[in-house]
Design an enzyme around this catalytic site. Structure first.
Site, PDB file in Angstrom:
ATOM      1  N   ASP A 164       0.845  -1.190   0.000  1.00 26.65           N
ATOM      2  CA  ASP A 164       0.000   0.000   0.000  1.00 26.65           C
ATOM      3  C   ASP A 164       0.887   1.247   0.000  1.00 26.65           C
ATOM      4  O   ASP A 164       1.992   1.225  -0.553  1.00 26.65           O
ATOM      5  CB  ASP A 164      -0.926  -0.049   1.244  1.00 26.65           C
ATOM      6  N   HIS A 204      -3.531   5.959   3.756  1.00 22.63           N
ATOM      7  CA  HIS A 204      -4.337   4.844   3.240  1.00 22.63           C
ATOM      8  C   HIS A 204      -3.875   3.503   3.806  1.00 22.63           C
ATOM      9  O   HIS A 204      -4.672   2.716   4.336  1.00 22.63           O
ATOM     10  CB  HIS A 204      -4.248   4.874   1.709  1.00 22.63           C
ATOM     11  N   SER A 365     -11.333  -0.408  -0.330  1.00 16.92           N
ATOM     12  CA  SER A 365      -9.991  -0.535   0.269  1.00 16.92           C
ATOM     13  C   SER A 365     -10.061  -0.954   1.716  1.00 16.92           C
ATOM     14  O   SER A 365      -9.164  -1.630   2.222  1.00 16.92           O
ATOM     15  CB  SER A 365      -9.263   0.811   0.228  1.00 16.92           C
TER      16      SER A 365
END
Ligand code: CA
Ligand code: CA
Length: 494
Positions: A164, A204, A365
């Site tokens: 990621d 994220h 996600s």
């Protein structure tokens, strides 16, 4: 045989004169704390054969009231602590009196609970784990995490790679669950910089990491699906969330080389032969890829995204549902390419701004790591399962939702409780004339009963055993050679 009930709702009191209280807990890291005790009572046991009048006089002199005497427990007594007296002082007086075997506080215990003490779990923010209808949601639109945690909370031996934007590995609610590279002490790899510092300059990846494995029951922040797990950070995407095939392939190679069992892929590409070959090579290494299906409200059967749309049996693809059990408006879907859904809207988790920062975000996600965390717990619970068997447990235990009919293969949402409780029964090949054999895979320390029937109506127990270190046991039907056709199943409770 002693049946072990869902990992220990016991309070064992052992000991004869000295009383010892042992709390059993499934959380290996739970620290024993000094037990609290009632301020208004103590317990004493008179010495055998003492003069009862002397003892009564001793009570009277201290204004101690005997609330109860247990004749069958050596005349054990519950005493009320008189006004102005303290428990330690009163106990000391009795201990010094020569009249008692022991005097001790009336300790407070509690049933074993698999409710973690993380504040944002307790206040209902983490609806995806347990939804009682708070904040306008639909009751039970969740993965049944607390019920799953009755079976298992820790996957501390399982490494999950988060490919990621990096992970804030110093975060207060992640640090203890970060994988540590034994060679350099790092927590993963920064593919973009080519060094071993996979810090997160986006947020994220840190959010993803918290969903699957924020430290549970540490009194801070949130909890992951797995309270304990090893999170390996591979930074393959920049602060804008942009990465390349070569980056993710390099991350996959690092994950494979360093022992990851699961890769969380909350991203997607249009097709690439290099990527499909890399994902297929992970299959040879028994690594599961959990892929988000994307946020374009599109049918990925028609507009594929990868790795989500690969039909390899080591890829699990996840859509996002809301707290009301509906497919999230932006979530992609696909009757063939998407396997199941998980909570993905309004997901509160660890964030990268600082070491005690948390944030709420939405998207597939953040649905994928629910499944990654569940896979980690399943691998811990069923250590002899292949990745395909783990995936089969996941996909055969979903909660069917009308909103997901035709939107994914299972038409359902992840259910941790059901997934962790599945029992698999497989035949073991035997030679002709040899007894029929079964392997029951019920999970660590789980007691399962093998039942047989000839008519598929009435079932009779034929064998009971407890699956041990590898989560399985074998059953040999010694009568099989001279019986009519029989069918078998295995059951366990809970
Ligand atoms: Ca529930
Ligand atoms: Ca926590």
């Amino acid at each position: 045989m002693i049946r072990k009930q869902c990992c220990g709702r016991f309070l064992i009191v052992a000991g004869v004169a000295a009383s010892i209280v042992v709390w059993l807990t499934t959380s290996a890291s739970a620290q024993p704390t000094q037990p609290a005790y009632r301020a208004d009572r103590i317990l004493i046991m008179p010495k055998a054969g003492i003069n009862r009048t002397a003892l009564n006089n001793f009570h009277l002199a201290r204004k101690g009231e005997v609330l109860r005497t247990f004749d069958g427990i050596g005349y054990l007594q519950i005493l009320r602590v008189p006004k102005g007296e303290t428990v330690p002082s009163l106990i000391a007086q009795y201990q010094q009196s020569g009249l008692v075997e022991f005097a001790e506080p009336d300790y407070i215990g509690q049933i074993f609970s698999t409710t973690p003490n993380d504040p944002k779990y307790l206040d209902g923010t983490l609806w995806g784990l347990n939804n009682t209808g708070q904040n306008g949601g639909t009751a039970d639109a969740d993965i049944d995490a607390p019920e799953g945690w009755d079976v298992l909370t820790s996957a501390s031996n399982i490494v999950v790679a988060v490919l990621d934007t990096g992970v804030r590995y110093t975060h207060e609610d992640l640090a203890a669950n970060m994988w540590v590279n034994p060679n350099d002490g790092s927590h993963g790899w920064n593919v973009l910089a080519g060094n071993n510092d996979p810090s997160d300059d986006s947020g994220h990846g840190t959010l993803v990491a918290g969903v699957l494995g924020a430290v549970g029951n540490n009194g801070k922040g949130v909890t992951g699906v797995a309270w304990r797990v090893q999170i390996m950070a591979c930074k393959c995407f920049n602060s804008f969330g942009i990465g390349s095939i070569s980056s993710v392939i390099t991350g996959m190679d690092y994950a494979k080389t360093n022992g990851a069992r699961i890769i969380n892929a909350s991203w997607g590409f249009t097709n690439s032969l290099a990527l499909s070959n890399a994902v297929y090579s992970l299959r040879d290494s028994n690594i599961i890829i959990v892929a988000a299906c994307g946020n374009s409200a599109a049918d990925i059967d028609l507009n594929p995204t990868y790795p989500a749309s690969y039909h390899f049996d080591n890829v699990v693809t996840v859509a996002s549902i809301t707290r009301s059990n509906t497919l999230a408006t932006s979530s992609n879907f696909g009757a063939n390419d998407v396997d199941l859904a998980a909570p993905g809207e309004g997901i509160y988790s660890t964030f990268a701004a600082n070491d005690n920062f948390y944030s709420t975000q939405s998207g597939t996600s953040f649905a994928a790591p629910y499944v990654s965390g569940a896979c980690a717990l399943l691998m811990a619970q069923y250590p002899s399962d292949t990745p395909q068997e783990i995936i089969s447990r996941l996909l055969n235990s979903t909660d069917s939702l009308s909103s997901l009919a035709g939107k994914c293969r299972t038409g359902g949402c992840l259910n941790l409780r059901k997934a962790l409780r599945t029992i698999r029964v497989a035949t073991i090949p035997t030679g002709s004339g040899e007894p029929f054999q079964l392997r029951v895979s019920g999970g660590l320390n789980r007691t399962c009963a093998v039942e047989a029937t000839t008519n598929l109506i009435s079932w009779s127990p034929v064998f009971t055993n407890t699956a041990s270190t590898n989560g399985t046991f074998d059953f040999t039907d010694s009568q099989s050679t001279n019986w009519p056709q029989r069918f078998f199943r295995a059951t366990a409770s809970p």
